[in-house]
Structure formats: C-alpha cells, structure tokens
Write a protein that holds these residues in place. Structure first.
Motif, PDB file in Angstrom:
ATOM      1  N   SER A  50     -10.819  43.845  -5.219  1.00 52.09           N
ATOM      2  CA  SER A  50     -10.424  45.162  -5.725  1.00 52.09           C
ATOM      3  C   SER A  50     -11.472  46.227  -5.402  1.00 52.09           C
ATOM      4  N   CYS A  51     -12.731  45.841  -5.366  1.00 53.65           N
ATOM      5  CA  CYS A  51     -13.801  46.799  -5.009  1.00 53.65           C
ATOM      6  C   CYS A  51     -13.724  47.219  -3.546  1.00 53.65           C
ATOM      7  N   THR A  52     -13.088  46.409  -2.726  1.00 52.61           N
ATOM      8  CA  THR A  52     -12.994  46.722  -1.298  1.00 52.61           C
ATOM      9  C   THR A  52     -11.577  47.140  -0.889  1.00 52.61           C
ATOM     10  N   GLY A  53     -10.738  47.494  -1.876  1.00 49.37           N
ATOM     11  CA  GLY A  53      -9.436  48.062  -1.581  1.00 49.37           C
ATOM     12  C   GLY A  53      -8.279  47.082  -1.490  1.00 49.37           C
ATOM     13  N   TYR A  54      -8.494  45.847  -1.863  1.00 45.88           N
ATOM     14  CA  TYR A  54      -7.415  44.856  -1.846  1.00 45.88           C
ATOM     15  C   TYR A  54      -6.766  44.813  -3.230  1.00 45.88           C
ATOM     16  N   TRP A  55      -5.797  45.704  -3.430  1.00 48.58           N
ATOM     17  CA  TRP A  55      -5.112  45.791  -4.716  1.00 48.58           C
ATOM     18  C   TRP A  55      -3.802  45.030  -4.634  1.00 48.58           C
TER      19      TRP A  55
END
Length: 73
Positions: free
Chosen positions: A23-28
């Motif tokens: 989630s911190c790297t944009g994988y939502w």
C-alpha cells in the motif's frame, strides 16, 4: 503429506508486512497486492530470509485478513 496450495497457512506478520509495503508503494486492493508479491518476489525473499519456493498469499487471503482487522482499536 504435501499440502495443496488451498491448505497453506501464512504467517500474519508476513501478510501484514506485505499489505503495508504494497500500500505504501501504490498497490491498493487485494489483487494488486498479489501483483506486488509477483513483481517484488526476489526482494521479499531476500529481505525477510524466506524460502525460495514460498507461495505468497492469494487475493482472497489478503481480503480475509483485511476484513478481519479491527481498525477501531
């Protein structure tokens, strides 16, 4: 006896760490977290000293864990 992938149990610390890093790297999302583990497999294995043949959690495992968390606490 060899377990089928359906019966694999994952450590909670690893699942929560993947959720956090993803989630911190944009994988939502559940399916994108699976993409995160595929895209960063070698790094995750090296970083956490995991066995090279590890099966990372499926999207349904990520979903079940996220839905079981109590965010009020």
């Amino acid at each position: 006896m060899h377990r089928k992938p359906r019966g694999i149990r994952h450590h909670l610390w690893l699942i929560l760490t993947i959720i956090l890093l993803g989630s911190c790297t944009g994988y939502w999302g559940y399916k994108t977290l699976v993409d995160f583990t595929k895209n960063h497999r070698a790094t995750l294995i090296k970083l956490f000293d995991l066995p090279s043949d590890i099966c990372f959690p499926s999207h349904s495992t990520f979903r079940n864990i996220i839905h079981s968390l109590d965010f009020e606490i």
